[in-house]
Design a protein around this motif. Structure first.
Motif: not given
Length: 290
Positions: A90-92, A61-79
């Motif tokens: 909201l607050f940002k 994270a660049e700044v303190s905040n709440q994670i809304k959603k993580i879009h990957f799983r352990e070991g997942q290959f991403v592009k």
């Protein structure tokens, strides 16, 4: 990322150990991947190596905040460009609006002081003193500085809003996330959410002898020429030959005072993602100057 190995490869030119994630390198030429060991002549040295990532990037994270959603799983290959993490915005968004309103207020104050100064400068000297004009000029400079400050804060708020989504900077494989959806991330603490590693190209950590490097440099070869003269092949853990050839990258800046060995990195294409970090492989070198 820490990988260790027993130094056994004594004839290879040593290269710098990779201890940080972001090392940008050009891929090997396509022709290198097609070479066979039969075309390279006899083996000049052999030993073992450990596969390590070519690039490693902290998903954080660049700044303190709440994670809304993580879009990957352990070991997942991403592009490259895939969405990895979404934070609450909201607050940002409110911070952006507040910064914009403060800027509007500062600009209005500046305009008011500019008008006041112009009016005083037009009045007869009997009606307004030079001291009053000077005081207004100082107020004007302060108002300009305030506008500039509010502009910076407004731009900063907009940038912070933009970084509430994290995208993959390159193709790779993702480690297990250290946070869950709805978790709060505090940038004053450890903010690493996961690690993305590059697998193609990939590196192999090897060791090499300073004596061998010294011999070549004494012959008038440059370090670049020494590195270019060595081609590498791998043997996989099951005993089969790896289908792509590799090259050394750079010479080491330090060597063991007792053994004369330095730790280094070789690069191999890995388009099929066969090589994975932590795998122990056999490695052979083919030296065109022998």
């Amino acid at each position: 990322m820490k990988v260790t190995m027993k130094p056994t490869l004594k004839s290879l030119t040593p290269v710098v150990a990779l201890t940080v994630g972001l090392l940008c390198i050009a891929p090997l030429p396509a022709a290198m991947a097609q070479n066979s060991t039969e075309d390279l002549g006899p083996v000049s040295a052999s030993g073992t190596g450990i596969v390590v990532p070519a690039l490693s990037w902290d998903i954080s994270a660049e700044v303190s905040n709440q994670i809304k959603k993580i879009h990957f799983r352990e070991g997942q290959f991403v592009k490259e460009g895939d969405l990895l993490v979404t934070f609450d915005t909201l607050f940002k968004k409110l911070d952006v609006r507040l910064a914009e309103l403060n800027l509007i207020r500062a600009r209005g104050n500046l305009a008011k002081i500019e008008e006041d100064l112009a009016r005083k400068q037009q009045l007869d000297s009997n009606a307004v003193s030079q001291v009053q004009i000077r005081e207004t000029e100082v107020d004007l400079e302060l108002a300009k500085a305030e506008v500039e400050e509010k502009e910076i804060l407004f731009e900063k708020a907009k940038i912070i809003l933009q970084v509430q989504e994290i995208f993959a900077p390159f193709d790779g494989q993702v480690s297990a996330p250290l946070y869950r959806d709805n978790a709060n991330v505090n940038t004053l603490e450890d903010t690493e959410i996961a690690t993305l590693i590059q697998l193609d190209p990939i590196h192999v950590r090897v060791s090499g002898s300073y004596d061998r490097l010294l011999e070549r440099l004494s012959q008038g070869m440059s370090e670049a020429e020494v590195l270019d003269s060595i081609t590498l092949s791998l043997e996989l853990p099951d005993g089969s030959d790896y289908s792509h050839m590799g090259k050394m990258l750079t010479t080491s800046f330090g060597y063991d005072s007792e053994t004369g060995l330095g730790t280094g990195i070789a690069e191999f294409p890995n388009p099929d993602l066969i090589l994975r970090p932590g795998i122990k492989v056999g490695i052979s070198s083919y030296d065109e100057n022998q």
